[in-house]
Design a protein around this motif. Structure first.
Motif, PDB file in Angstrom:
ATOM      1  N   GLY A  11       0.800  -1.224   0.000  1.00 37.63           N
ATOM      2  CA  GLY A  11       0.000   0.000   0.000  1.00 37.63           C
ATOM      3  C   GLY A  11       0.830   1.269   0.000  1.00 37.63           C
ATOM      4  N   GLU A  12       2.101   1.145  -0.339  1.00 37.95           N
ATOM      5  CA  GLU A  12       2.997   2.296  -0.384  1.00 37.95           C
ATOM      6  C   GLU A  12       3.089   2.839  -1.801  1.00 37.95           C
ATOM      7  N   ALA A  13       3.592   4.046  -1.928  1.00 37.93           N
ATOM      8  CA  ALA A  13       3.830   4.620  -3.251  1.00 37.93           C
ATOM      9  C   ALA A  13       4.869   3.770  -3.978  1.00 37.93           C
ATOM     10  N   TYR A  14       4.608   3.513  -5.267  1.00 39.70           N
ATOM     11  CA  TYR A  14       5.519   2.705  -6.064  1.00 39.70           C
ATOM     12  C   TYR A  14       5.542   3.240  -7.493  1.00 39.70           C
ATOM     13  N   LEU A  15       6.523   2.803  -8.250  1.00 37.23           N
ATOM     14  CA  LEU A  15       6.641   3.201  -9.658  1.00 37.23           C
ATOM     15  C   LEU A  15       6.088   2.089 -10.540  1.00 37.23           C
ATOM     16  N   ALA A  16       5.000   2.357 -11.231  1.00 38.01           N
ATOM     17  CA  ALA A  16       4.363   1.366 -12.095  1.00 38.01           C
ATOM     18  C   ALA A  16       5.228   1.014 -13.298  1.00 38.01           C
ATOM     19  N   SER A  17       6.214   1.847 -13.599  1.00 33.57           N
ATOM     20  CA  SER A  17       7.094   1.604 -14.744  1.00 33.57           C
ATOM     21  C   SER A  17       8.178   0.564 -14.448  1.00 33.57           C
ATOM     22  N   ASP A  18       8.183   0.010 -13.255  1.00 31.32           N
ATOM     23  CA  ASP A  18       9.163  -0.999 -12.861  1.00 31.32           C
ATOM     24  C   ASP A  18       9.144  -2.192 -13.821  1.00 31.32           C
ATOM     25  N   ASN A  19      10.312  -2.726 -14.166  1.00 28.49           N
ATOM     26  CA  ASN A  19      10.414  -3.831 -15.125  1.00 28.49           C
ATOM     27  C   ASN A  19       9.671  -5.083 -14.676  1.00 28.49           C
ATOM     28  N   GLU A  20       9.820  -5.475 -13.418  1.00 28.50           N
ATOM     29  CA  GLU A  20       9.136  -6.670 -12.918  1.00 28.50           C
ATOM     30  C   GLU A  20       7.621  -6.507 -13.033  1.00 28.50           C
ATOM     31  N   LEU A  21       7.113  -5.360 -12.630  1.00 27.76           N
ATOM     32  CA  LEU A  21       5.672  -5.116 -12.723  1.00 27.76           C
ATOM     33  C   LEU A  21       5.222  -5.058 -14.178  1.00 27.76           C
ATOM     34  N   PHE A  22       6.026  -4.456 -15.036  1.00 28.77           N
ATOM     35  CA  PHE A  22       5.693  -4.385 -16.458  1.00 28.77           C
ATOM     36  C   PHE A  22       5.572  -5.784 -17.059  1.00 28.77           C
ATOM     37  N   GLU A  23       6.512  -6.665 -16.723  1.00 32.34           N
ATOM     38  CA  GLU A  23       6.480  -8.036 -17.245  1.00 32.34           C
ATOM     39  C   GLU A  23       5.256  -8.792 -16.748  1.00 32.34           C
ATOM     40  N   GLU A  24       4.937  -8.665 -15.456  1.00 34.25           N
ATOM     41  CA  GLU A  24       3.754  -9.342 -14.917  1.00 34.25           C
ATOM     42  C   GLU A  24       2.477  -8.791 -15.536  1.00 34.25           C
ATOM     43  N   HIS A  25       2.428  -7.494 -15.709  1.00 31.16           N
ATOM     44  CA  HIS A  25       1.258  -6.857 -16.325  1.00 31.16           C
ATOM     45  C   HIS A  25       1.114  -7.311 -17.781  1.00 31.16           C
ATOM     46  N   SER A  26       2.208  -7.411 -18.508  1.00 26.03           N
ATOM     47  CA  SER A  26       2.184  -7.864 -19.901  1.00 26.03           C
ATOM     48  C   SER A  26       1.703  -9.307 -19.999  1.00 26.03           C
ATOM     49  N   ARG A  27       2.167 -10.159 -19.094  1.00 24.44           N
ATOM     50  CA  ARG A  27       1.714 -11.558 -19.064  1.00 24.44           C
ATOM     51  C   ARG A  27       0.207 -11.606 -18.841  1.00 24.44           C
TER      52      ARG A  27
END
Length: 186
Positions: A11-27
């Motif tokens: 629940g903290e501020a985070y950067l959505a542009s992060d590579n790990e998150l981008f890969e999971e979102h793409s999957r």
């Protein structure tokens, strides 16, 4: 130091542009494309849904199209049903109890953005707050559930409602903002 994903789920501020998150979102996007182009009773539908939504007691009943950010942050109880065009933005956990029913066009948003324009636009900061929906809940068509909200057991949320605050168990609640209209005797 926490990863952006750990911050997101905390629940903290985070950067959505992060590579790990981008890969999971793409999957997730790829699985959603498969899911939304098949029929609910096909083998492809079942296997895609199993891959997309791993946190479940049994296979949820979902009418396509269905949309989510990750899928892995949604927790399903038994006997879940979502009608057409359901959206669950699961940048934090969304927990559904047993026997939850969602009418068409229900939107569940854990995602939020800072009010500060610099953080929101220039820095690309986001946050997410968990949502918990109890057992035997029915959410009417076009309702929106906002970040950080809990809805109690046996509650009915009226169509078109915007749920901005916690709603207790055993009530009918509706409106914008959503508010308790009456108690339901179980």
């Amino acid at each position: 130091m926490k990863t952006e994903k750990e911050k997101m789920l905390a629940g903290e501020a985070y950067l959505a542009s992060d590579n790990e998150l981008f890969e999971e979102h793409s999957r997730c996007r790829e699985l959603l494309m498969q899911l939304n182009q098949t029929t609910r009773h096909s083998d492809t539908w079942k296997s895609t849904l199993e891959s997309l939504l791993p946190n479940r007691v049994d296979l949820p009943q979902i009418n396509p199209p269905f949309y989510c950010d990750y899928g892995s942050n949604i927790i399903f109880g038994k006997n879940f049903y979502a009608n057409y065009n359901c959206t669950v933005l699961d940048v934090n956990t969304v927990e559904f109890g047993d026997n939850v029913m969602l009418a068409p066009n229900v939107q569940i948003y854990t995602a939020g953005h800072p009010l500060d324009v610099k953080q929101r636009v220039e820095e690309g900061v986001e946050f997410g707050l968990p949502i918990k929906i109890g057992h035997n809940v029915w959410i009417g068509g076009g309702a929106i559930v906002c970040p950080g909200v809990s809805i109690g057991d046996n509650t009915v949320i009226g169509a078109g409602s915007v749920v901005t605050k916690d709603i207790p168990a055993n009530v009918l609640a509706a409106g914008n903002p959503c508010r308790v209209l009456k108690e339901l005797h179980q």
